[in-house]
Motif scaffolding. Structure first.
Motif, PDB file in Angstrom:
ATOM      1  N   ARG A 277     -19.394  49.350  32.524  1.00  0.00           N
ATOM      2  CA  ARG A 277     -19.788  47.966  32.785  1.00  0.00           C
ATOM      3  C   ARG A 277     -21.157  47.746  32.159  1.00  0.00           C
ATOM      4  O   ARG A 277     -22.081  48.520  32.388  1.00  0.00           O
TER       5      ARG A 277
ATOM      6  N   ILE B 274      -5.473  59.879  39.194  1.00  0.00           N
ATOM      7  CA  ILE B 274      -4.620  61.065  39.046  1.00  0.00           C
ATOM      8  C   ILE B 274      -5.388  62.278  38.514  1.00  0.00           C
ATOM      9  O   ILE B 274      -5.347  63.342  39.103  1.00  0.00           O
TER      10      ILE B 274
ATOM     11  N   GLY C  54      -7.333  54.210  26.747  1.00  0.00           N
ATOM     12  CA  GLY C  54      -6.923  53.006  27.466  1.00  0.00           C
ATOM     13  C   GLY C  54      -7.663  52.791  28.776  1.00  0.00           C
ATOM     14  O   GLY C  54      -7.601  51.694  29.329  1.00  0.00           O
ATOM     15  N   LEU C  55      -8.332  53.804  29.275  1.00  0.00           N
ATOM     16  CA  LEU C  55      -9.074  53.615  30.530  1.00  0.00           C
ATOM     17  C   LEU C  55     -10.528  53.294  30.220  1.00  0.00           C
ATOM     18  O   LEU C  55     -11.195  54.013  29.473  1.00  0.00           O
ATOM     19  N   LEU C  56     -10.995  52.201  30.822  1.00  0.00           N
ATOM     20  CA  LEU C  56     -12.343  51.718  30.558  1.00  0.00           C
ATOM     21  C   LEU C  56     -13.280  52.237  31.644  1.00  0.00           C
ATOM     22  O   LEU C  56     -13.019  52.031  32.822  1.00  0.00           O
TER      23      LEU C  56
ATOM     24  N   GLY D 114      -9.846  48.241  34.578  1.00  0.00           N
ATOM     25  CA  GLY D 114     -10.240  49.456  33.870  1.00  0.00           C
ATOM     26  C   GLY D 114      -9.228  49.946  32.854  1.00  0.00           C
ATOM     27  O   GLY D 114      -9.564  50.771  32.018  1.00  0.00           O
ATOM     28  N   LEU D 115      -8.009  49.452  32.927  1.00  0.00           N
ATOM     29  CA  LEU D 115      -7.011  49.886  31.945  1.00  0.00           C
ATOM     30  C   LEU D 115      -6.929  48.877  30.806  1.00  0.00           C
ATOM     31  O   LEU D 115      -6.762  47.686  31.029  1.00  0.00           O
ATOM     32  N   LEU D 116      -7.052  49.396  29.597  1.00  0.00           N
ATOM     33  CA  LEU D 116      -7.072  48.551  28.409  1.00  0.00           C
ATOM     34  C   LEU D 116      -5.672  48.492  27.809  1.00  0.00           C
ATOM     35  O   LEU D 116      -5.069  49.515  27.552  1.00  0.00           O
TER      36      LEU D 116
ATOM     37  N   ARG E  30      -4.794  46.292  21.431  1.00  0.00           N
ATOM     38  CA  ARG E  30      -5.361  46.755  20.166  1.00  0.00           C
ATOM     39  C   ARG E  30      -5.453  45.552  19.248  1.00  0.00           C
ATOM     40  O   ARG E  30      -4.477  44.818  19.066  1.00  0.00           O
TER      41      ARG E  30
ATOM     42  N   VAL F  75      -8.485  62.745  38.382  1.00  0.00           N
ATOM     43  CA  VAL F  75      -9.700  62.932  39.189  1.00  0.00           C
ATOM     44  C   VAL F  75     -10.972  62.436  38.520  1.00  0.00           C
ATOM     45  O   VAL F  75     -11.577  61.477  38.947  1.00  0.00           O
TER      46      VAL F  75
ATOM     47  N   ASP G 125     -13.153  53.252  25.296  1.00  0.00           N
ATOM     48  CA  ASP G 125     -12.240  53.588  26.375  1.00  0.00           C
ATOM     49  C   ASP G 125     -11.760  55.025  26.241  1.00  0.00           C
ATOM     50  O   ASP G 125     -11.907  55.639  25.195  1.00  0.00           O
TER      51      ASP G 125
ATOM     52  N   ASN H 195      -5.728  52.678  15.268  1.00  0.00           N
ATOM     53  CA  ASN H 195      -5.347  53.746  16.198  1.00  0.00           C
ATOM     54  C   ASN H 195      -6.244  54.974  16.137  1.00  0.00           C
ATOM     55  O   ASN H 195      -5.829  56.054  16.549  1.00  0.00           O
TER      56      ASN H 195
ATOM     57  N   ARG I 104     -18.312  52.967  35.717  1.00  0.00           N
ATOM     58  CA  ARG I 104     -17.861  52.088  36.799  1.00  0.00           C
ATOM     59  C   ARG I 104     -17.939  52.749  38.163  1.00  0.00           C
ATOM     60  O   ARG I 104     -18.269  52.105  39.150  1.00  0.00           O
TER      61      ARG I 104
ATOM     62  N   GLN J 232     -17.708  48.892  24.379  1.00  0.00           N
ATOM     63  CA  GLN J 232     -16.332  48.701  24.867  1.00  0.00           C
ATOM     64  C   GLN J 232     -15.443  49.859  24.468  1.00  0.00           C
ATOM     65  O   GLN J 232     -14.342  49.655  23.986  1.00  0.00           O
TER      66      GLN J 232
ATOM     67  N   ARG K 224      -0.652  47.728  23.727  1.00  0.00           N
ATOM     68  CA  ARG K 224      -0.610  49.073  23.155  1.00  0.00           C
ATOM     69  C   ARG K 224       0.777  49.695  23.176  1.00  0.00           C
ATOM     70  O   ARG K 224       1.162  50.382  22.238  1.00  0.00           O
TER      71      ARG K 224
END
Lengths: 720, 720
Positions: B163, B56, B158-160, A158-160, A163, B58, B155, B40, B182, B153, A182
């Motif tokens: 699915r 973290i 950085g968090l995806l 889940g963490l990308l 870039r 939530v 995010d 960016n 997810r 795709q 990144r």
């Protein structure tokens, strides 16, 4: 037994199987996920050294761009094991040649039948080259479409990390992708070419997923072959990684020659670490599998990286290296592939500055290695992790603060490498400095415990992590003592054999006579709590803890840590893994058989062999062999052997248990095989084989000499 | 001033500008990132209620699939502001019509010149419809390629969260993408169609990024127009979101009619909340901008969602709702669009079970709302966040545990809505229960402080978050007192007007005479620390803290919290935002002008107006107006007005400061406009305009009657 195979696909086991079907070449490894994908797969490629920051867990190996991606469509119907009907299936890892194969006969939802054979390898002959072959045999007339991609949108659970920098098609038809982590800013470049039957090829230039699409006429029974070669390189390899990737993919225009080079490279590899267990196929497969997994994870040409606790085969422990390398994995390399062992120890040499900084930040001199170590050698143990019971809460992780034994473990491996190889040049140039600076740390960190009249270490964690914040952990104290004494011996040896280096290090590390006298005193007066019968107390007060009969908790499916809770586990004598026994295993020469027996009898029933640490069983097996309990030894051995192959702990999906794999090799050679090597380079063999093993052969190299030992259940053996 | 525009692109400001050029329709919002992308960029679309778990923090609104993606290639050269030369540039947000436009004249690296005009909107007339128009005018002959995609795709920093479920092309040419969060398992379906000039169209079926590719012959001066319509729906809208998305995109075959519907819908919207400041363009633009940002974030048809502290315009606070909604944003809706206000209050009604569970878990009766609230109303305040100074460390966040005033804030908004609308039916059905159950909580949470002989609340956090773990925060105590008293009045009113509901609630909430007597006692004996001159102590011991002259720290670019540190800030009288003044603003009827003056004079110089809370300045502006300090009021007002437009706090890239936006409207209407509405529904106007404003017009609706007030700097006004 060279072939690890499965004849059916079970989606419930997909992550476990992805782990054990990992391939690699010491530069990178790729999990055994399907080329065409499968729902919720954990497809991943990890490249040594390509770390990127991650919240809470500090840093992790970034899941590299997916080089496998290949779709097959039958008259527009997408081949996927999640739909249609699987008519036949076989996946096999050919460990002898480092090749993964899969053959599937499949009927599409609309009734088209096809047989597809995938073959993949990461070239051991050319570490920047990846190869995938797909053979499609339709049982219908129509159209076959193939889509081969480089997918830059991979994530770490889940963490990308990526870039996109750039993608496109070069004039020679090569499709490329350049992407960058990144935070750490490491570039990875991939270059893809397709070979095989001629077809109309289109380039789909979709951001982050550059794709080559090919369309073939399909005739029943007539195979279509597509070969995908991918060159791969990173900015750690050079300033123009795309040029490197492109160069390597250009050289690979022929499947047969790439395959032949791969087979030759693997034959050389296996030659050095030959093992055979005749009469026990499971054990034979397991030991080869263990060796294979370590070989594909072992860096050959990069001394700035180490092998993580889960090799390069999964997301567990995020690519961080622990003492697992030095104590569990390294013996395999030291005794079969010493140049790999040296390369791994070089990593500890280049990370000495970070180890010194860690010690300094805590107020000590010398080198205190990180408990978890990644690219720089800084401490990357997370300080907080989600709690077992309530994932919204956080639990404090103390190993990064308290597990000081890591420094002695590194020094131990340095010494073991030197004794086994006689590589004086390396020892003078690099190894001695590690041994001296870790000794310096342990002398500085030692506290004078006035009431006991000895030096010791309070507030530490030993190998048994069920107990934290303990005082005078025997393993820690005695390895520290060993380290300090070895430091003194090292200096004496240097004075004699490399006086200039000795002077240099005296100067650089400020090794004054007063300081060395202090080392001597600390080593002499190290606290140790020993009962008259030789029983060693694991740490101060251990024997006063509540005793526990682990059998009372059977059957169970979780660790005693989970059962007691983090606080609760501290109150019991249940231990996660051998701790005193580990000490006696490493410092074998210091203990008589009868003293080992006393400790073995005490600690064995108090150890959580099943769900404690996976590091325990192989060591337990070796000590059991030494005690002559071959049946019990086998029980521990086979538990270690099955850690990944049968997923007995339920977490093989996170990656290979690398320490266990190293331990399996040690259990075979040092346990059943009875090899005992003395510090002076002499060795002896006392085989203790299970009765139904017909023979055990193993090969090892000591001071440049390779020996092949074949042992028999009656205790006899031959040396070749 | 309807147009927010920029005439140059500054990459250094890209995230700030993405925020302020956000468009939306109350169902979703899309940041103002470029269609073709930019390195960016933080491109994002947030859909109300589409939350997914995050470590973290939530839970957070998942950045939805990117519907904007559109590439333009000139003879193969990709249009991008990161390359080539920008010859002309303008981006403008037309707030009157909810439309974002961009026009760029650009020369490619190889010298091809083109003018491209993008126009986008999220339809307010059809909340499942998104529209993008691209007009390309080449100044060369050659070929233009357009690639329009749905990109699954995306995010969250950085968090995806996604699915892929399925993608493809329907028989009518519609391209679709179905993807699912997810953890929370919410499906989002997008359906895309292209209209415009005829061209050869290819479908590039690349996983997660289904793309339509079109190739046009280019003739100098001849425009090419491509229109991309996207239907969008989630599984929160129905079982077959793709059918919904497909249906809505099918209805949109004509740009002109979709645009006309959009313009009509926006005209209706603005009619209700008309504001005009003549003579101060910046203020005029800012108040419209503030209203616009709240209107595009306000859910119209979904009462299970609320407006986050950063609306739907950025990653800040992850879509979580705070008291910001009730105290800062809601007045705009209550007095201009009461059905939106009711919808937002319904969210608090449907999340009552979670508020009760929170109180119960802490050992109290009644309803304790979550400090941060997302889909379920459970507490989603992170308990730990990375520390200011060392991002590897974590700092404890206490608001979720200690900020109990949130329950009174919700009750206050319920009461304000009821008084403003006279919506007895809703109040009887839903509102009264909120007021009674929050009163019950405050009576239960109150502690008898024997040494002081009064009831109070220890260990709380008030609005000023520089001080945590405080006792008897005046705001908390007196809002609780108000809440308990209002509960008693509510019950009395229900007895008279809805006796059956009164009986029901007495039963359901166990409102025995003894309990109600206790409420009465708690309210009567509420602790309050007051100096003889009327100065209220913010909490016990505040006046004993070290005094501080904030001017001594100027110039500064960070908050006093960062300067003092989390612990240090507790030791000073520096406050993050008005706290006592906030109390007096909300309970205006209880305080004389002279008592407000005393507190205003004391607390104003001790407030971190510049880098404290963005919630402070608008309230400070209102109180300053009430005190007759128009010049000072304007200073605070313009600071609030510039929070996003000029990014004065440097964090506008994280999203709109929604409470500040609501406060800007309040400052104009209740501050400068001098509107004062009494609990009985009567109202009066005391304008206090800056001298250079020619006039201020505002419109508000009270108990079904719409009034238009125009005020002048001389204090006169007309009512239309």
């Amino acid at each position: 037994m060279w072939i690890l195979a499965e004849d059916a696909f079970d989606p419930a086991q997909q992550h476990h199987k992805e782990t054990i079907f990992t391939i690699g070449n010491g530069y990178l490894a790729t999990r055994g996920a399907f080329e065409e994908g499968y729902p919720n797969d954990r497809r991943a490629t990890f490249i040594h050294g390509v770390f990127d920051d991650a919240p809470i867990v500090v840093t992790e190996l970034a899941n590299a761009p997916d080089w496998l991606a290949m779709q097959v469509l039958l008259d527009g119907e997408k081949f996927s094991l999640a739909t249609g009907t699987i008519l036949a299936y076989r996946r096999e890892l050919d460990m002898q040649n480092g090749i993964l194969r899969r053959e599937v006969r499949w009927r599409s939802p609309q009734g088209r039948v096809v047989t597809i054979r995938f073959t993949r390898f990461a070239s051991l002959a050319d570490e920047h080259l990846l190869a995938l072959r797909c053979e499609i045999v339709p049982e219908f007339d129509g159209q076959i479409e193939v889509r081969a991609a480089l997918n830059g949108q991979t994530d770490n659970e889940g963490l990308l990390h990526w870039r996109l920098i750039e993608q496109g098609q070069l004039t020679d038809g090569t499709v490329f992708l350049r992407t960058r982590t990144r935070k750490s800013g490491i570039e990875v470049a991939c270059a893809m070419r397709l070979h095989g039957d001629t077809a109309q090829t289109m380039f789909w230039d979709v951001e982050n997923v550059p794709t080559l699409q090919q369309v073939y006429p399909a005739y029943a029974g007539q195979p279509i072959v597509v070969m995908k070669f991918v060159g791969i390189a990173t900015s750690r390899d050079g300033n123009q990684p795309l040029d490197i990737a492109h160069h390597h993919v250009q050289t690979a225009h022929n499947w047969e020659s790439a395959l032949a080079a791969q087979q030759q490279a693997w034959a050389r590899e296996w030659e050095r670490c030959h093992v055979e267990i005749n009469g026990d196929d499971e054990a034979d497969l397991a030991v080869r599998f263990s060796i294979f997994q370590l070989l594909i994870a072992a860096p050959r040409h990069d001394h700035r990286v180490n092998i993580g606790a889960k090799t390069l085969s999964g997301f567990g422990y995020r690519g961080h290296a622990f003492w697992d390398t030095e104590i569990f994995m390294l013996p395999l390399f030291i005794y079969t592939s010493p140049e790999i062992a040296r390369n791994l120890l070089d990593y500890r040499y280049v990370t000495l500055p970070a180890a010194r900084a860690k010690a300094r930040a805590a107020g000590y001199e010398g080198a205190w290695y990180a408990w978890e170590s990644a690219d720089t050698g800084e401490e990357v143990t997370p300080t907080w992790v989600p709690d077992f019971h309530d994932k919204k809460k956080l639990a404090r992780v103390w190993t990064g603060d308290l597990a000081i034994h890591i420094s002695a473990d590194v020094a131990y491996a340095v010494q073991q490498y030197w004794q086994a190889t006689g590589d004086n040049a390396w020892y003078i140039e690099r190894g001695a400095e590690i041994v001296l600076d870790t000794a310096k740390f342990f002398a500085a960190r030692a506290e004078w415990l006035a009431e006991r009249g000895c030096y010791g270490y309070t507030d530490v964690i030993g190998p048994d992590e069920y107990h934290d914040h303990v005082n005078n952990n025997a393993y820690t104290n005695l390895l520290a003592q060993w380290n300090i004494r070895t430091g003194l011996e090292t200096l004496a040896w240097l004075e004699q054999h490399a006086p200039q280096k000795a002077a240099e290090l005296r100067q650089q590390l400020d090794l004054t006579p007063e300081r060395l006298q202090h080392w001597q005193t600390v080593a002499e007066k190290m606290c140790i709590s020993l009962r008259p019968n030789g029983l060693i107390e694991q740490f101060d007060g251990f024997f006063a803890l509540k005793d526990v009969n682990l059998a009372d908790y059977e059957p169970r499916t979780k660790s005693m840590h989970e059962i007691f809770g983090i606080e609760g586990a501290n109150e019991y004598q249940a231990i996660k893994q051998p701790d005193v026994l580990m000490l006696q295993f490493l410092l074998r020469e210091q203990y008589s058989d009868s003293q080992i027996r006393v400790n073995y009898d005490y600690y064995t029933p108090r150890t959580d062999h099943t769900y404690g640490s996976s590091l325990g069983p192989p060591i337990q097996a070796i000590v059991a062999c030494q005690m002559g309990d071959v049946a019990e030894a086998y029980e521990h051995f086979i538990r270690a052997a099955r850690a990944d192959l049968r997923d007995v702990r339920g977490n093989a999906g996170d990656g290979i248990h690398a320490a266990s794999a190293g331990g399996v090799w040690q259990a075979v050679v040092f346990g059943f095989g009875g090899l005992r090597i003395h510090p002076d380079g002499t060795w002896e063999v006392h085989p203790r084989l299970p009765s139904y093993w017909r023979w055990l052969t193993y090969r090892f190299t000591l001071r440049g000499q390779t020996h092949t030992v074949t042992c028999y259940p009656d205790g006899s053996y031959t040396i070749g």
